[in-house]
Design an enzyme around this catalytic site. Structure first.
Site, short mmCIF file in Angstrom:
data_model
loop_
_atom_site.label_atom_id
_atom_site.label_comp_id
_atom_site.label_asym_id
_atom_site.label_seq_id
_atom_site.Cartn_x
_atom_site.Cartn_y
_atom_site.Cartn_z
N GLY A 181 46.84 31.71 49.54
CA GLY A 181 45.90 30.60 49.50
C GLY A 181 45.13 30.33 50.76
O GLY A 181 44.17 29.55 50.73
N GLY B 156 46.53 37.06 50.17
CA GLY B 156 45.71 38.12 49.58
C GLY B 156 44.41 38.16 50.35
O GLY B 156 44.18 38.96 51.26
N ARG B 157 43.56 37.18 50.02
CA ARG B 157 42.24 37.08 50.61
C ARG B 157 42.25 37.14 52.15
O ARG B 157 41.44 37.85 52.75
CB ARG B 157 41.67 35.72 50.17
CG ARG B 157 40.26 35.44 50.57
CD ARG B 157 39.92 33.98 50.22
NE ARG B 157 40.46 33.56 48.96
CZ ARG B 157 39.77 33.56 47.81
NH1 ARG B 157 38.52 33.91 47.79
NH2 ARG B 157 40.34 33.16 46.69
N CYS C 159 20.97 41.91 33.75
CA CYS C 159 20.01 41.29 32.85
C CYS C 159 20.30 39.83 32.59
O CYS C 159 20.41 39.42 31.44
CB CYS C 159 20.00 42.05 31.54
SG CYS C 159 19.44 43.72 31.79
N GLU C 160 20.47 39.06 33.62
CA GLU C 160 20.55 37.62 33.42
C GLU C 160 20.20 36.90 34.71
O GLU C 160 20.42 37.40 35.81
CB GLU C 160 21.91 37.20 32.89
CG GLU C 160 23.09 37.60 33.72
CD GLU C 160 24.40 37.16 33.05
OE1 GLU C 160 24.85 37.88 32.14
OE2 GLU C 160 24.93 36.10 33.42
N TYR D 47 38.66 40.39 46.30
CA TYR D 47 38.23 40.12 44.92
C TYR D 47 36.82 40.65 44.62
O TYR D 47 36.16 40.18 43.70
CB TYR D 47 38.32 38.61 44.62
CG TYR D 47 39.72 38.06 44.86
CD1 TYR D 47 40.77 38.38 44.01
CD2 TYR D 47 40.00 37.25 45.96
CE1 TYR D 47 42.05 37.90 44.23
CE2 TYR D 47 41.29 36.77 46.19
CZ TYR D 47 42.31 37.09 45.33
OH TYR D 47 43.57 36.63 45.56
N1 LLP Z 1 50.22 34.66 45.11
C1 LLP Z 1 49.95 34.32 43.84
C2 LLP Z 1 51.06 34.06 42.92
C3 LLP Z 1 48.63 34.25 43.40
O1 LLP Z 1 48.37 33.90 42.14
C4 LLP Z 1 47.58 34.54 44.31
C5 LLP Z 1 46.19 34.48 43.88
C6 LLP Z 1 47.92 34.88 45.63
C7 LLP Z 1 49.25 34.94 46.00
C8 LLP Z 1 46.89 35.22 46.67
O2 LLP Z 1 46.03 34.19 46.92
P1 LLP Z 1 44.98 34.30 48.11
O3 LLP Z 1 45.76 34.38 49.38
O4 LLP Z 1 44.15 35.49 47.87
O5 LLP Z 1 44.23 33.04 48.00
N2 LLP Z 1 39.51 35.78 41.91
C9 LLP Z 1 39.61 34.58 42.72
C10 LLP Z 1 40.96 34.41 43.34
C11 LLP Z 1 42.10 34.27 42.36
C12 LLP Z 1 43.42 34.16 43.03
C13 LLP Z 1 44.56 34.21 42.09
N3 LLP Z 1 45.85 34.21 42.69
C14 LLP Z 1 38.53 34.63 43.82
O6 LLP Z 1 37.79 35.61 43.88
O7 LLP Z 1 38.41 33.69 44.59
#
Ligand code: LLP
Length: 422
Positions: free
Chosen positions: A246, A286-287, A351-352, A380
């Protein structure tokens, strides 16, 4: 003109050379576009390494007993996974496909955490068969299935599990990526979590090690993490706490996300102070590990002026869905002419009308043939790439110390018909 370092939105070490041309990992962006074509995801390897090391070092310094778990959904690419495995990270997967990718990239099964809110027997049986380190229980159907599938297991053969708790604390972010609120498809609220804990503690084939939470994504304020841990503390005392991901990143020059050190301190202090000492803490970024390591290179193919100036590039919502799904704002620049003389919208080729990659960009006299860069597309982007309008997905190119190598090749149009059955 002297070489200029770029803002924190760009990968570490990015700069403009004395001719004003963007350099990434020691490689010239225009040359990369020429050699590998556009659109292309360019990833600075040293940036990925530096961020992984920053998380590992912060957790080691501030807590000792913990693990950094890469949320592979952010960049599910073998080369990225291999790099993080080599850096000693664990890996979080959210499907059988991500589990395959993680194992294939060399993560030991016991270093994999398996998530999901809608897993059938086959998906859970696959994770159990591979002896993954942790399965995170999301709902009572998971418990029914896991009890059944592990009924013959005992003692050291038991499967370690965590319970995903929905703490009722939502981080401030886009609704689609907020997960901690009571009305969420993820996890169990406090009362249900108590019931789940009771059942898991009684299940002979399972060993409940602790709790998991993930309250949302792209969070720029640390306070909700502590508030959520306060809720976890009401559920008892366990050896393991997995606090999810997050941590937000900078998409624009003006974004100032918390530092990795401050984020880790907030999480570990909350566990120590609100739950107790001696806990094993898992963090699942993640991000924050990948977003700013990557940029997308496009070619400008059309420039049109009506009420606005529309700069059309050769990609769009097939390689970056985030502006369309979450209204995310990105920066854009012409790779050899940084500046802000022209106010315009950078649009894709789809196309949008919603296919706008950057609304209200400021470019320096954009024209057809220019190479355009959008930074902070490492998270992502590749992950959510698709074939809308029959557009093949871009390659992933790693750059390091002036060398570039393709780690995922460009998709071909022939591949668009490869699954046809006639
Ligand atoms: N752990 C769990 C259980 C998660 O569901 C997620 C992200 C993470 C870790 C990693 O979160 P981060 O550190 O990346 O915030 N497609 C969306 C993001 C969806 C995230 C879903 N879960 C976007 O492009 O912003």
């Amino acid at each position: 003109m002297v070489s200029t370092a770029l803002s924190h939105v760009y990968p570490l070490g990015s700069r403009l050379d004395e001719r004003g041309r963007l350099q990434l990992g020691g490689c010239d962006a225009i040359e990369l576009a020429r050699e590998f074509g556009t659109p292309a995801y360019v990833v600075v390897e040293d940036d990925l390494r530096a961020r992984a090391r920053a998380f590992v070092a912060a957790l080691a310094a501030q807590h000792g007993d913990g693990e950094v778990v890469f949320a592979s959904k952010a960049f599910p690419c073998t080369a990225v996974l291999e790099l993080f495995a080599a850096e000693g990270l664990m890996c979080d997967v959210a499907s059988a496909g991500e589990l395959h990718l993680a194992l294939n990239a060399g993560f030991a099964p016991e270093r994999i955490v398996v998530h999901g809110n809608a897993r059938d027997d086959a998906e859970l049986a696959g994770a159990l068969a591979r002896r993954v380190g942790l399965i995170v229980v999301d709902n009572f159907d998971d418990i029914d299935r896991l009890e059944r599938l592990t009924s013959g297991r005992r003692d050291r053969d038991r499967q370690d599990v965590l319970v995903r708790v929905t703490p009722g604390v939502a981080g401030e972010t886009h609704a689609s990526i907020s997960t901690g609120q009571p009305d969420s498809k993820f996890g169990l609220g406090v009362a249900d979590a108590r019931g789940a804990i009771e059942r898991l503690e009684a299940a002979p084939g399972l060993r409940l090690l602790g709790l998991h939470m993930h309250i949302g994504s792209q969070l720029l304020d640390l306070a909700p993490f502590r508030a959520a841990t306060e809720v976890l503390a009401t559920l008892g005392d366990f050896p393991v706490y997995d606090l999810g991901g997050g941590l937000g990143v900078a998409y624009s020059d003006s974004d100032e996300p918390p530092s990795v050190d401050d984020y880790v301190a907030a999480q570990v202090d909350a566990v120590r102070e609100l739950i107790g000492p001696g806990k094993r803490i898992l963090l699942e970024p993640g991000r924050a590990l990948v977003a700013n390591a990557g940029v997308t290179l496009y070619s400008v193919v059309s420039v049109k002026r009506n009420v606005s100036t529309w700069v059309g590039v050769d990609g769009g919502m097939s390689d970056n869905l985030r502006p369309m799904l979450y209204g995310s704002h990105y920066e854009a620049q012409i790779a050899d002419r940084f500046g802000d003389a022209t106010s315009c919208h950078v649009t894709g080729k789809h196309c949008e009308s919603g296919d706008v990659i950057v609304r209200d960009a400021r470019l320096q006299e954009p024209r057809s043939g220019d190479v355009l860069v959008t930074p902070a597309t490492g998270a992502y982007g590749h992950a959510m790439a698709n074939n809308y309008n029959g557009v093949p997905r871009p390659p992933v190119v790693f750059v390091s110390e002036g060398e570039a190598r393709v780690v995922v090749r460009r998709e071909t149009v022939e591949e668009l018909t490869a699954r046809d059955v006639r």
